[in-house]
Design a protein around this motif. Structure first.
Motif, PDB file in Angstrom:
ATOM      1  N   ALA A   1       3.687  17.553 -12.829  1.00 18.52           N
ATOM      2  CA  ALA A   1       3.920  18.969 -12.672  1.00 18.52           C
ATOM      3  C   ALA A   1       5.057  19.565 -13.145  1.00 18.52           C
ATOM      4  CB  ALA A   1       3.475  19.530 -11.307  1.00 18.52           C
ATOM      5  N   THR A   2       6.084  18.977 -13.027  1.00 15.58           N
ATOM      6  CA  THR A   2       7.521  19.295 -13.144  1.00 15.58           C
ATOM      7  C   THR A   2       8.163  19.158 -14.374  1.00 15.58           C
ATOM      8  OG1 THR A   2       8.706  17.471 -12.214  1.00 15.58           O
ATOM      9  CG2 THR A   2       8.210  19.301 -10.615  1.00 15.58           C
ATOM     10  N   LEU A   3       7.879  17.978 -14.989  1.00 10.78           N
ATOM     11  CA  LEU A   3       8.368  17.528 -16.187  1.00 10.78           C
ATOM     12  C   LEU A   3       8.068  18.501 -17.474  1.00 10.78           C
ATOM     13  CD1 LEU A   3       8.708  13.898 -16.213  1.00 10.78           C
ATOM     14  CD2 LEU A   3      10.519  15.392 -15.703  1.00 10.78           C
TER      15      LEU A   3
ATOM     16  N   VAL B   1       0.956  -1.319   0.056  1.00  6.64           N
ATOM     17  CA  VAL B   1      -0.033   0.037  -0.207  1.00  6.64           C
ATOM     18  C   VAL B   1       0.755   1.258   0.080  1.00  6.64           C
ATOM     19  CG1 VAL B   1      -1.725   1.359   1.345  1.00  6.64           C
ATOM     20  CG2 VAL B   1      -2.042  -1.196   0.945  1.00  6.64           C
ATOM     21  N   LEU B   2       1.907   1.337   0.703  1.00  7.33           N
ATOM     22  CA  LEU B   2       2.718   2.462   0.842  1.00  7.33           C
ATOM     23  C   LEU B   2       3.493   2.643  -0.543  1.00  7.33           C
ATOM     24  CD1 LEU B   2       4.247   1.986   4.277  1.00  7.33           C
ATOM     25  CD2 LEU B   2       2.648   3.738   3.647  1.00  7.33           C
ATOM     26  N   THR B   3       3.840   1.669  -1.210  1.00 10.41           N
ATOM     27  CA  THR B   3       4.585   1.816  -2.561  1.00 10.41           C
ATOM     28  C   THR B   3       3.552   2.244  -3.605  1.00 10.41           C
ATOM     29  OG1 THR B   3       5.997  -0.271  -1.917  1.00 10.41           O
ATOM     30  CG2 THR B   3       5.596   0.478  -4.404  1.00 10.41           C
ATOM     31  N   VAL B   4       2.364   1.921  -3.412  1.00 14.50           N
ATOM     32  CA  VAL B   4       1.498   2.549  -4.349  1.00 14.50           C
ATOM     33  C   VAL B   4       1.097   3.823  -4.029  1.00 14.50           C
ATOM     34  CG1 VAL B   4      -0.937   2.639  -5.230  1.00 14.50           C
ATOM     35  CG2 VAL B   4       0.396   0.346  -4.789  1.00 14.50           C
TER      36      VAL B   4
ATOM     37  N   LEU C   1       2.115   9.807  -5.743  1.00 15.28           N
ATOM     38  CA  LEU C   1       2.783  10.950  -5.343  1.00 15.28           C
ATOM     39  C   LEU C   1       3.895  11.363  -6.303  1.00 15.28           C
ATOM     40  CD1 LEU C   1       2.941  10.854  -1.332  1.00 15.28           C
ATOM     41  CD2 LEU C   1       1.201  12.045  -2.960  1.00 15.28           C
ATOM     42  N   ILE C   2       4.973  10.539  -6.591  1.00 20.36           N
ATOM     43  CA  ILE C   2       5.952  10.916  -7.407  1.00 20.36           C
ATOM     44  C   ILE C   2       5.160  11.174  -8.903  1.00 20.36           C
ATOM     45  CG2 ILE C   2       7.722   9.685  -8.662  1.00 20.36           C
ATOM     46  CD1 ILE C   2       8.502   8.222  -6.257  1.00 20.36           C
ATOM     47  N   TYR C   3       4.279  10.471  -9.130  1.00 18.76           N
ATOM     48  CA  TYR C   3       3.805  10.719 -10.617  1.00 18.76           C
ATOM     49  C   TYR C   3       2.968  12.063 -10.620  1.00 18.76           C
ATOM     50  CZ  TYR C   3      -0.284  10.986 -13.808  1.00 18.76           C
ATOM     51  OH  TYR C   3      -0.960  11.274 -14.995  1.00 18.76           O
ATOM     52  N   LEU C   4       2.505  12.426  -9.315  1.00 23.80           N
ATOM     53  CA  LEU C   4       2.059  13.825  -9.307  1.00 23.80           C
ATOM     54  C   LEU C   4       2.951  15.037  -9.792  1.00 23.80           C
ATOM     55  CD1 LEU C   4      -0.788  13.428  -6.581  1.00 23.80           C
ATOM     56  CD2 LEU C   4      -1.057  13.720  -9.241  1.00 23.80           C
TER      57      LEU C   4
END
Length: 482
Positions: free
Chosen positions: A60-62, A45-48, A53-56
């Motif tokens: 936004a930054t790329l 669950v923590l990995t998902v 969060l990394i995707y968000l």
């Protein structure tokens, strides 16, 4: 005998049975994911959640990075080119990179000098960091500070040469007397440095020259005048002695060499230093000076002599109880009062003194922890071998204590390098000072924040990450756990 017994033949394997391939979940990427990311329901669950969060963040930054503009001359032009799209204005880096690296006052035609000093630093620091290299390369390490000083600040080449010769002679006196007495060798080292740098013998030589003039009809005159200042009755008078003409090389070696063989670079005052170059200079200089000073303070705090121990304890506790920014203000305003009257002490030197003292106090406590971690038997073993205190510390105690203290020393070094950005509060334009001052104050780039501070964070991360990786390599090399 029955037919079943006649037909049964014993089977003996003559070849090794080939190994069966492991299950798919026990090899490759699947095994790594199962053991590290999805070893349990909670970890899954923590990995998902972390991946989401990394995707968000990347979503936004790329686009902001990939749509960046590099060719405009102001923030308003960047916005016109973007036309409302999301994108960074990296043009501030392409236009102001020289100010971010060298400051805004360092001469542009002299950028090769700090660049060459940086390359030579990598060569000079290699024998210290990688002890498998030949020890003869330490000569380059010893000469480098004087070469770097001349390259960056400029001026006469014979100034650092004179200081280097003085220190070399002092070390020679120390090496000769160290076999007899450690205290005598230490006093000899300090004494020779004072004599050669302050040149108090010039008064005796000048007096000898004056006496010689009584017996000389036609003095030998060199086509250059060297004069000394004499304070008489509170007034400074200029006195020229015959010895200045007869023996200029003995009394004034630096002035004579400047006259006979002038080699110099355009001088650059410390106020003109800035950018990331200033952060590197402060970091390298203060770390190099604070480690030996921290070792001396740690040994002094464990000394059996009450006076030495008391001085070290007061120094360490006072420095550790005062914020670094306060010490920097002291260096900028008050430290000049501790020097002789009418002496001008460079601001860079004052800042180096304060930062070195600050970091040395913390390194002393780290090394003291390493000394306390050693078993008492190590000290007793040194005594049983008949070693005196300097030999025991140099050969047995300190090598083990420093290996234990590597993580703590690296932690202090990384923190010290990042704390060099505080010099911007005393009007020294380091990397952060350049961003907060001249660049953001200009009308062209007022409002550009993420690009500039992101660039600064990247530079500091590269240096600090390199220091951290080296410390981990050094721990493995020295087998600290054994």
């Amino acid at each position: 005998m029955s037919d079943s017994q006649n037909n049964s033949v014993a089977f003996v394997a003559t070849e090794v049975i080939p190994q069966s391939p492991p299950p798919a979940r026990e090899t490759g990427v699947v095994k790594w994911l199962r053991e590290n990311l999805f070893s349990s329901v909670t970890n899954g669950v923590l990995t998902v959640v972390a991946l989401y969060l990394i995707y968000l963040v990347l979503a936004a930054t790329l686009p902001w990075i990939f749509n960046g503009i590099w060719t405009t001359s102001s923030l308003s032009e960047c916005r016109e080119v973007l036309q409302g799209k999301t994108g960074a204005c990296f043009s501030v880096l392409t236009e102001r990179w020289h100010q971010l690296i060298y400051g805004f006052k360092y001469p542009a035609d002299a950028y090769w000098r700090p660049n060459l000093a940086f390359v030579l630093m990598l060569v000079a620091i290699a024998p210290v960091l990688f002890f498998d290299l030949p020890r003869k390369l330490l000569i380059v390490t010893a000469v480098y500070p004087f070469v770097a000083f001349w390259l960056i600040w400029g001026g006469s080449m014979w100034v650092p040469v004179t200081v280097f010769v003085a220190l070399a002679l002092a070390y020679s006196a120390y090496a000769v007397l160290a076999k007899e007495s450690f205290a005598m060798s230490a006093f000899a080292f300090v004494g020779v440095v004072i004599v050669l740098l302050m040149n108090p013998l010039s008064w005796l030589l000048s007096l000898a020259g004056t006496m010689l003039s009584l017996f000389t009809v036609e003095p030998i005159v060199v086509d250059v005048t060297f004069r000394t200042s004499v304070v008489v009755g509170g007034e400074e008078t200029q006195s020229a002695f015959l010895l200045s003409n007869v023996f200029p090389l003995i009394q004034y070696p630096q002035e004579f060499l400047d006259w006979a063989l002038p080699v110099s670079l355009p001088a650059v005052p410390s106020r003109d230093l800035g950018g990331f170059m200033l952060n590197l200079m402060l970091g390298v200089t203060c770390v190099s000076l604070s480690i030996p000073l921290g070792i001396a303070l740690a040994l002094g705090r464990q000394s059996d002599m009450p006076l030495i121990k008391g001085i070290c304890v007061v120094f360490i506790e006072f420095i550790r109880g005062v914020p670094l920014i306060t010490l920097l203000f002291v260096a900028s305003v008050m430290l000049a009062y501790f020097f002789p009257p009418e002496s001008t002490v460079d601001l860079f030197l004052r800042v180096v003194i304060m930062i070195t003292m600050f970091s040395a106090a913390y390194i002393a406590e780290v090394i003291r922890g390493g000394l306390a971690a050693l078993p008492k038997g190590q000290y007793e073993a040194a005594d049983s071998l008949g070693l005196d205190y300097p030999q025991a510390m140099r050969l047995i105690i300190l090598p083990q204590a420093l290996k234990i203290s590597i993580p703590g020393i690296v932690n202090v070094a990384v923190g010290l390098f990042k704390d060099t950005t505080l010099v911007s509060v005393i009007s020294m334009f380091d990397l952060i000072g350049m961003i907060r001052g001249p660049i953001l104050a200009s009308t062209e780039w007022n409002g550009v924040y993420w690009e500039l501070f992101g660039f600064a964070a990247l530079l500091f991360f590269v240096v600090c990450y390199g220091i951290s990786q080296y410390s981990q390599w050094l721990e493995r090399k020295l087998h600290k756990g054994h």
